[in-house]
Design a protein around this motif. Structure first.
Motif, mmCIF file in Angstrom:
data_model
loop_
_atom_site.group_PDB
_atom_site.id
_atom_site.type_symbol
_atom_site.label_atom_id
_atom_site.label_comp_id
_atom_site.label_asym_id
_atom_site.label_seq_id
_atom_site.Cartn_x
_atom_site.Cartn_y
_atom_site.Cartn_z
ATOM 1 N N GLU A 158 0.836 -1.209 0.000
ATOM 2 C CA GLU A 158 0.000 0.000 0.000
ATOM 3 C C GLU A 158 0.869 1.256 0.000
ATOM 4 O O GLU A 158 0.563 2.229 -0.701
ATOM 5 C CB GLU A 158 -0.950 -0.008 1.190
ATOM 6 C CG GLU A 158 -1.868 1.191 1.262
ATOM 7 C CD GLU A 158 -2.846 1.330 0.092
ATOM 8 O OE1 GLU A 158 -3.427 2.427 -0.041
ATOM 9 O OE2 GLU A 158 -3.034 0.378 -0.685
ATOM 10 N N VAL A 159 1.960 1.246 0.741
ATOM 11 C CA VAL A 159 2.880 2.391 0.739
ATOM 12 C C VAL A 159 3.479 2.572 -0.655
ATOM 13 O O VAL A 159 3.542 3.693 -1.170
ATOM 14 C CB VAL A 159 3.982 2.238 1.812
ATOM 15 C CG1 VAL A 159 5.111 3.237 1.606
ATOM 16 C CG2 VAL A 159 3.379 2.396 3.208
ATOM 17 N N ARG A 160 3.880 1.484 -1.295
ATOM 18 C CA ARG A 160 4.414 1.573 -2.660
ATOM 19 C C ARG A 160 3.362 2.137 -3.625
ATOM 20 O O ARG A 160 3.671 2.932 -4.509
ATOM 21 C CB ARG A 160 4.920 0.211 -3.124
ATOM 22 C CG ARG A 160 6.282 -0.152 -2.582
ATOM 23 C CD ARG A 160 6.869 -1.381 -3.260
ATOM 24 N NE ARG A 160 6.389 -2.615 -2.701
ATOM 25 C CZ ARG A 160 6.895 -3.205 -1.616
ATOM 26 N NH1 ARG A 160 7.909 -2.670 -0.971
ATOM 27 N NH2 ARG A 160 6.403 -4.339 -1.180
ATOM 28 N N ARG A 161 2.108 1.710 -3.451
ATOM 29 C CA ARG A 161 1.032 2.200 -4.316
ATOM 30 C C ARG A 161 0.853 3.713 -4.151
ATOM 31 O O ARG A 161 0.761 4.443 -5.133
ATOM 32 C CB ARG A 161 -0.284 1.476 -3.986
ATOM 33 C CG ARG A 161 -1.418 1.817 -4.960
ATOM 34 C CD ARG A 161 -2.765 1.339 -4.464
ATOM 35 N NE ARG A 161 -3.209 2.054 -3.280
ATOM 36 C CZ ARG A 161 -3.657 3.317 -3.255
ATOM 37 N NH1 ARG A 161 -3.705 4.024 -4.364
ATOM 38 N NH2 ARG A 161 -4.064 3.870 -2.124
ATOM 39 N N ILE A 162 0.845 4.180 -2.907
ATOM 40 C CA ILE A 162 0.693 5.619 -2.639
ATOM 41 C C ILE A 162 1.872 6.394 -3.226
ATOM 42 O O ILE A 162 1.683 7.442 -3.846
ATOM 43 C CB ILE A 162 0.571 5.877 -1.118
ATOM 44 C CG1 ILE A 162 -0.752 5.316 -0.593
ATOM 45 C CG2 ILE A 162 0.692 7.364 -0.802
ATOM 46 C CD1 ILE A 162 -0.852 5.294 0.923
ATOM 47 N N LEU A 163 3.078 5.881 -3.025
ATOM 48 C CA LEU A 163 4.268 6.559 -3.551
ATOM 49 C C LEU A 163 4.243 6.611 -5.080
ATOM 50 O O LEU A 163 4.595 7.621 -5.687
ATOM 51 C CB LEU A 163 5.542 5.875 -3.055
ATOM 52 C CG LEU A 163 5.827 6.002 -1.562
ATOM 53 C CD1 LEU A 163 6.987 5.111 -1.160
ATOM 54 C CD2 LEU A 163 6.100 7.450 -1.187
ATOM 55 N N SER A 164 3.816 5.519 -5.701
ATOM 56 C CA SER A 164 3.740 5.456 -7.157
ATOM 57 C C SER A 164 2.692 6.444 -7.681
ATOM 58 O O SER A 164 2.936 7.158 -8.654
ATOM 59 C CB SER A 164 3.396 4.035 -7.589
ATOM 60 O OG SER A 164 3.195 3.975 -8.976
ATOM 61 N N GLU A 165 1.547 6.482 -7.007
ATOM 62 C CA GLU A 165 0.491 7.423 -7.376
ATOM 63 C C GLU A 165 0.979 8.858 -7.250
ATOM 64 O O GLU A 165 0.734 9.688 -8.127
ATOM 65 C CB GLU A 165 -0.707 7.221 -6.437
ATOM 66 C CG GLU A 165 -2.013 7.026 -7.137
ATOM 67 C CD GLU A 165 -3.110 6.703 -6.133
ATOM 68 O OE1 GLU A 165 -3.343 7.496 -5.209
ATOM 69 O OE2 GLU A 165 -3.722 5.642 -6.316
ATOM 70 N N SER A 166 1.655 9.141 -6.176
ATOM 71 C CA SER A 166 2.183 10.482 -5.926
ATOM 72 C C SER A 166 3.213 10.870 -6.983
ATOM 73 O O SER A 166 3.228 11.993 -7.468
ATOM 74 C CB SER A 166 2.821 10.531 -4.538
ATOM 75 O OG SER A 166 3.426 11.763 -4.311
ATOM 76 N N GLU A 167 4.038 9.906 -7.369
ATOM 77 C CA GLU A 167 5.062 10.153 -8.395
ATOM 78 C C GLU A 167 4.404 10.425 -9.751
ATOM 79 O O GLU A 167 4.816 11.308 -10.489
ATOM 80 C CB GLU A 167 5.994 8.952 -8.493
ATOM 81 C CG GLU A 167 7.173 9.159 -9.422
ATOM 82 C CD GLU A 167 8.105 7.962 -9.428
ATOM 83 O OE1 GLU A 167 8.231 7.350 -10.508
ATOM 84 O OE2 GLU A 167 8.654 7.657 -8.370
ATOM 85 N N GLN A 168 3.355 9.664 -10.070
ATOM 86 C CA GLN A 168 2.645 9.859 -11.327
ATOM 87 C C GLN A 168 1.979 11.228 -11.386
ATOM 88 O O GLN A 168 1.936 11.872 -12.435
ATOM 89 C CB GLN A 168 1.620 8.753 -11.540
ATOM 90 C CG GLN A 168 2.247 7.416 -11.834
ATOM 91 C CD GLN A 168 1.220 6.276 -11.857
ATOM 92 O OE1 GLN A 168 0.025 6.498 -11.698
ATOM 93 N NE2 GLN A 168 1.691 5.056 -12.040
ATOM 94 N N LEU A 169 1.443 11.684 -10.258
ATOM 95 C CA LEU A 169 0.788 12.993 -10.210
ATOM 96 C C LEU A 169 1.781 14.139 -10.393
ATOM 97 O O LEU A 169 1.434 15.182 -10.930
ATOM 98 C CB LEU A 169 0.020 13.166 -8.901
ATOM 99 C CG LEU A 169 -1.230 12.302 -8.746
ATOM 100 C CD1 LEU A 169 -1.794 12.470 -7.337
ATOM 101 C CD2 LEU A 169 -2.274 12.694 -9.775
ATOM 102 N N SER A 170 3.009 13.924 -9.908
ATOM 103 C CA SER A 170 4.013 14.985 -10.008
ATOM 104 C C SER A 170 4.661 15.043 -11.393
ATOM 105 O O SER A 170 5.340 16.008 -11.702
ATOM 106 C CB SER A 170 5.081 14.827 -8.917
ATOM 107 O OG SER A 170 5.824 13.648 -9.132
ATOM 108 N N ASN A 171 4.463 14.025 -12.206
ATOM 109 C CA ASN A 171 5.041 14.019 -13.579
ATOM 110 C C ASN A 171 4.125 14.637 -14.583
ATOM 111 O O ASN A 171 3.114 14.847 -14.695
ATOM 112 C CB ASN A 171 5.392 12.598 -14.024
ATOM 113 C CG ASN A 171 6.610 12.084 -13.290
ATOM 114 O OD1 ASN A 171 7.447 12.862 -12.867
ATOM 115 N ND2 ASN A 171 6.686 10.785 -13.123
#
Length: 171
Positions: A158-171
């Protein structure tokens, strides 16, 4: 004097003291949960991180003084290396436990959904580093021992999912 300490969190990968013998094994009747707040290592008083503690759980097994100061109880338990054994390899192994008693343990955060715990872990950082590093190191060390702790694995995913989502939003 012989003293055995059971490490179920960061002691698995970051012992921090000299020892003569290390055994990989488990205790019975407890499970590892991310219910303890960390305001001195993996978070701050304003933004506490989460670290593991043990809670009694029938039928469960859990595989493996300064850094444990926020844990308010000490217990002496039996330690096993063979899941079919009825006799422990070592008795009287010391373990620190954070109780749910808010009067004795002001940093106890308690149960929450995997999503809420993950969000808190993603956002917490303290003097020992980001809270997520604690989680990922614990997951890695447990898997290296062949231990699949569902709570830790689900939380790390779940932490990886949140981090991945956050990274996608910042790109």
């Amino acid at each position: 004097m012989v003293m055995w300490v059971f490490g179920y969190g960061s002691l698995i990968w970051k012992v921090g003291f000299n020892y003569d013998v290390r055994l990989v094994g488990f205790i019975k009747g407890y499970r590892r949960v991310f219910y303890q707040g960390s305001t001195d290592h993996r978070g701050t008083p304003e933004n506490p991180g989460r670290t593991v503690t043990l809670e009694p759980a029938d039928g469960e097994i859990c595989h493996l003084e300064v850094r444990e100061k926020q844990y308010d109880q000490k217990a002496y338990i039996d330690f096993f290396t063979d899941p079919t054994a009825t006799t422990p390899v070592v008795t009287g192994v010391m373990v620190y436990i954070a109780s749910a008693d808010k009067k004795q343990n002001q940093n106890y955060l308690g149960p929450a959904s995997i999503e809420d715990i993950a969000k808190q872990i993603v956002n917490a950082e303290g003097p020992s580093g980001p809270n997520r590093d604690y989680l990922f190191q614990l997951e890695k060390a447990l898997l290296e021992f062949g231990c699949k702790d569902e709570h830790v694995i689900n939380l790390a995913n779940e932490v990886r999912r949140i981090l991945s989502e956050s990274e996608q939003l910042s790109n």
